[in-house]
Design a protein around this motif. Structure first.
Motif, short mmCIF file in Angstrom:
data_model
loop_
_atom_site.label_atom_id
_atom_site.label_comp_id
_atom_site.label_asym_id
_atom_site.label_seq_id
_atom_site.Cartn_x
_atom_site.Cartn_y
_atom_site.Cartn_z
N LEU A 120 41.76 13.39 -28.14
CA LEU A 120 42.11 12.21 -27.36
C LEU A 120 43.38 11.56 -27.89
O LEU A 120 44.24 11.11 -27.11
CB LEU A 120 40.94 11.21 -27.39
CG LEU A 120 41.15 9.90 -26.63
CD1 LEU A 120 41.35 10.16 -25.15
CD2 LEU A 120 39.96 8.95 -26.85
N ARG A 121 43.53 11.51 -29.21
CA ARG A 121 44.75 10.94 -29.79
C ARG A 121 45.98 11.75 -29.41
O ARG A 121 47.05 11.20 -29.12
CB ARG A 121 44.61 10.85 -31.32
CG ARG A 121 43.62 9.78 -31.77
CD ARG A 121 43.78 9.50 -33.26
NE ARG A 121 43.41 10.66 -34.06
CZ ARG A 121 42.19 10.87 -34.54
NH1 ARG A 121 41.22 9.99 -34.29
NH2 ARG A 121 41.92 11.93 -35.28
N GLU A 158 46.87 10.86 -25.80
CA GLU A 158 47.51 9.55 -25.71
C GLU A 158 48.93 9.59 -26.25
O GLU A 158 49.83 8.89 -25.74
CB GLU A 158 46.67 8.52 -26.47
CG GLU A 158 45.31 8.25 -25.83
CD GLU A 158 44.45 7.33 -26.67
OE1 GLU A 158 43.52 6.71 -26.12
OE2 GLU A 158 44.71 7.22 -27.90
N ARG A 159 49.16 10.41 -27.26
CA ARG A 159 50.51 10.55 -27.80
C ARG A 159 51.43 11.22 -26.77
O ARG A 159 52.61 10.85 -26.64
CB ARG A 159 50.47 11.35 -29.10
CG ARG A 159 51.79 11.36 -29.85
CD ARG A 159 51.68 12.15 -31.15
NE ARG A 159 50.69 11.58 -32.04
CZ ARG A 159 49.53 12.18 -32.34
NH1 ARG A 159 49.23 13.36 -31.81
NH2 ARG A 159 48.67 11.60 -33.17
N GLN A 195 43.07 6.14 -15.20
CA GLN A 195 42.46 6.90 -16.29
C GLN A 195 41.60 6.00 -17.17
O GLN A 195 41.95 4.84 -17.42
CB GLN A 195 43.55 7.55 -17.16
CG GLN A 195 44.50 8.44 -16.38
CD GLN A 195 45.60 8.97 -17.27
OE1 GLN A 195 45.35 9.64 -18.27
NE2 GLN A 195 46.85 8.69 -16.91
N SER A 196 40.49 6.55 -17.64
CA SER A 196 39.60 5.83 -18.54
C SER A 196 38.81 6.83 -19.36
O SER A 196 38.76 8.02 -19.04
CB SER A 196 38.64 4.91 -17.76
OG SER A 196 37.84 5.67 -16.86
N ARG A 232 50.71 6.33 -23.84
CA ARG A 232 49.93 5.10 -23.70
C ARG A 232 48.48 5.37 -24.10
O ARG A 232 48.04 6.51 -24.15
CB ARG A 232 49.99 4.58 -22.27
CG ARG A 232 49.32 5.48 -21.25
CD ARG A 232 49.37 4.86 -19.87
NE ARG A 232 48.71 5.68 -18.88
CZ ARG A 232 48.60 5.34 -17.61
NH1 ARG A 232 49.13 4.21 -17.17
NH2 ARG A 232 47.96 6.13 -16.76
N LYS A 233 47.76 4.29 -24.36
CA LYS A 233 46.36 4.40 -24.77
C LYS A 233 45.48 4.39 -23.53
O LYS A 233 45.66 3.55 -22.64
CB LYS A 233 45.99 3.24 -25.70
CG LYS A 233 44.60 3.36 -26.31
CD LYS A 233 44.37 2.26 -27.31
CE LYS A 233 42.97 2.36 -27.92
NZ LYS A 233 42.78 3.63 -28.67
N ILE A 234 44.54 5.29 -23.49
CA ILE A 234 43.60 5.36 -22.36
C ILE A 234 42.51 4.33 -22.58
O ILE A 234 41.81 4.36 -23.60
CB ILE A 234 43.00 6.77 -22.23
CG1 ILE A 234 44.11 7.80 -22.02
CG2 ILE A 234 42.01 6.83 -21.08
CD1 ILE A 234 43.61 9.22 -21.95
N PRO A 271 46.90 18.95 -25.19
CA PRO A 271 47.10 17.75 -24.36
C PRO A 271 47.73 18.07 -23.01
O PRO A 271 47.46 17.37 -22.02
CB PRO A 271 47.99 16.85 -25.21
CG PRO A 271 48.64 17.76 -26.20
CD PRO A 271 47.66 18.86 -26.46
N TYR A 280 45.22 18.61 -20.25
CA TYR A 280 44.67 17.38 -19.67
C TYR A 280 45.52 16.93 -18.48
O TYR A 280 44.98 16.50 -17.45
CB TYR A 280 44.62 16.30 -20.75
CG TYR A 280 44.24 14.93 -20.24
CD1 TYR A 280 42.91 14.57 -20.07
CD2 TYR A 280 45.21 13.99 -19.92
CE1 TYR A 280 42.56 13.31 -19.61
CE2 TYR A 280 44.88 12.73 -19.46
CZ TYR A 280 43.55 12.40 -19.30
OH TYR A 280 43.21 11.15 -18.83
N THR A 311 52.04 12.24 -16.71
CA THR A 311 50.86 11.99 -15.90
C THR A 311 51.24 11.24 -14.64
O THR A 311 52.20 10.50 -14.59
CB THR A 311 49.82 11.15 -16.68
OG1 THR A 311 50.46 9.98 -17.18
CG2 THR A 311 49.27 11.93 -17.85
#
Length: 550
Positions: free
Chosen positions: A359-360, A363-364, A224-225, A368-370, A328, A331, A218
């Motif tokens: 979503l998981r 993030e994988r 990102q949120s 990182r976690k959004i 993913p 995205y 990314t």
């Protein structure tokens, strides 16, 4: 250490002048790694995230190669071929060639489906230096003899992973079989799954592999949120986020074409200028939509994943994932439409409960976690959605005028012999007796008719003859079962069965003769079937000759 410049890459003056007019000052990492090797004529396998300048990485050295080796154009032949998966991406690449070759005098054209062939055939007739094409239209024109690929010198396969995802693998293999084996081949892809690596191995010769930040797919400049919202609240929240935030030009991605059109109607109802772009739109409509989006006439562009990589518009401030993709990598392609050329951008995902596994996976992939979106604008969006939900609860959609929930509703309309007006009750007989809904669905039989009706029926008349003379019985012949001289047409024997599945019963004790007549008719019908006389045939079945009973 000094940053690299376009001059240090070995590009000629006409190209440098055109690049400077486009506002580019320093080359991107993939341009720094790819351009010198491409100028030497090497094959290349490039893996870089979306928005890193891949088009210029192969277009600039290709233009310089053509300028340094001028050849008179041969009709219907092309020297360089670029294959792209979508019409939008092909048109974008062609525009890039037009900008970069402004002072280099390189002929180029773009062909794709959805439009007339005549202008494309005319451009091919005089021969081209660079042809940008989609696989389907390219093979069509080649099959019609309008295009020749025997003189091809450079072959570029752009967005190869998307090409395979869209089912173009067979077309790509056909194209590769048509072009000369001695050529320079370039393959660019945002991701590098095993299928792409296998394809690259089969078409590239000792390629230079260029990977740009594979562990961080990314763009770091994108903020990102995620907002957790249920499906029915998304459209209200999106409208509130657009109106409340500093959204100047935004892309909204949906999973389906129907969902894109539906969302556009909802946004326009809220007073937001929006338009949709997807495969069901005609090419002229898609071109007008993109032009309106570039000019600022259209503020919000709703797109599907098919157009995710074909949209290259500067100044996109926000990307909204109205529906999260199930892959993913998609995205990454979506949010790559913002933060172009080093600018900042914002990507907001609306995630419902069923999309949390997607979503998981995202993030994988990004490592990182959004974070959850916060702020006054987000709070107002939740309030707007709650108010809209309450309003919809107060004013539900109108009930169907036909009221299909009623037990006595019949979609076929009034039955024969019943009043046509809906204000009059359905009658069960000529006397106007009112029926209940359950009785209105029963089939009338001799046992369930009223006494006057039975007296007027053919079976009742036959019963009267039997009681009065003692010799006449209902006929058992297949031609008819009435008394001699009876003009009534042949009827199937009454079986005493009805649609409710209940045994027929007599309404009064004086109706035993009618019930006995019905029982006689049943016995006669069973006797006919046992003898082989079917009620649906006018003559008894003939036994096959030469064959006896088994």
């Amino acid at each position: 250490m000094n940053e690299p410049s376009f001059e240090s890459l070995g590009l000629i003056a006409p190209i440098l002048k055109a690049v400077e007019e486009q506002g580019y000052k320093n080359p991107s990492p993939i341009q720094v790694a790819a351009i010198p090797s491409l100028l030497e004529g090497r094959d290349l396998l490039g893996c870089a995230q979306t928005g890193t300048g891949k088009t210029a990485a192969f277009a600039l050295p290709m233009i310089q190669y053509l300028v340094g080796k001028p050849i008179k154009a041969v009709p219907k032949n092309v020297r360089c071929l670029v294959v792209a998966p979508t019409r939008e991406l092909a048109a974008q690449i062609n525009e890039s060639f037009a900008s970069y070759s402004k002072y280099a005098h390189v002929s180029h054209a773009c062909i794709f489906g959805g439009v007339g062939k005549a202008p494309q055939e005319k451009a091919l007739l005089r021969g081209l230096d660079v042809l940008v094409a989609t696989p389907g239209r390219l093979l069509d024109l080649y099959g019609e003899g309008k295009l020749r690929l025997g003189s091809l010198e450079v072959f570029v396969l752009d967005e190869a992973d998307r090409m395979l995802d869209m089912g173009f693998i067979h077309d790509v293999k056909k194209i590769i079989a048509l072009i000369p084996k001695e050529r320079q081949t370039l393959l660019f892809s945002a991701t590098m799954p095993p299928s792409i690596a296998q394809l690259a191995q089969s078409i590239l010769k000792k390629p230079l592999r260029v990977d740009i930040s594979p562990e961080k797919p990314t763009v770091e400049a994108i903020e990102q949120s995620v907002i957790y919202a249920e499906k029915n609240d998304k459209r209200h929240m999106l409208a509130a986020l657009i109106e409340g935030g500093d959204v100047r030009r935004a892309l909204v991605f949906t999973r389906t074409k129907h969902g894109a059109d539906k969302l556009v109607k909802s946004l326009e109802k809220s007073g937001i200028s929006a338009s949709a772009i997807h495969a069901n739109k005609s090419q002229n409509n898609r071109i007008r939509t993109l032009e309106g989006f570039r000019s600022g006439e259209i503020r919000i562009l709703v797109a599907t994943d098919l157009a995710a990589r074909g949209i290259d518009v500067d100044g996109i401030t926000h990307v909204f994932n109205y529906e999260l993709p199930n892959e993913p990598e998609t995205y990454v392609h979506r949010i790559g439409r913002t933060a172009r050329a080093g600018a900042d951008g914002i990507a907001i995902a609306l995630c419902e409960s069923e999309e949390k596994p997607f979503l998981r996976d995202i993030e994988r992939l990004i490592g990182r976690k959004i974070p959850m979106a916060t702020g006054t604008v987000v709070d107002e969006a939740f309030k707007t959605a709650a108010v809209a939900r309450a309003e919809e609860a107060k004013n539900p959609p109108p009930v169907d005028a036909r009221d299909r929930g009623r037990r006595d509703f019949d979609p076929r309309g009034p039955r024969r012999g019943s009043p046509k007006s809906s204000d009059s009750p359905r009658s069960g007989s000529s006397t106007g007796t009112k029926r209940t809904p359950r009785e209105s669905t029963r089939r009338e039989t001799p046992a369930t008719r009223s006494a006057p009706d039975r007296a007027a029926s053919p079976s009742a008349r036959r019963s009267e003859v039997s009681r009065g003379q003692g010799t006449a019985r209902p006929s058992t012949s297949p031609a008819g079962r009435g008394a001699p001289g009876d003009k009534a047409p042949a009827r199937r024997p009454a079986t005493g069965r009805n649609t409710t599945g209940r045994a027929p019963s007599s309404r009064a004790g004086s109706d035993t003769e009618g019930s006995r007549s019905s029982q006689d008719a049943i016995r006669n019908a069973i006797r006919n079937i046992a003898r082989g006389e079917d009620d649906f045939l006018l003559q008894p079945r003939a036994k096959p000759e030469g064959k006896g009973k088994k």
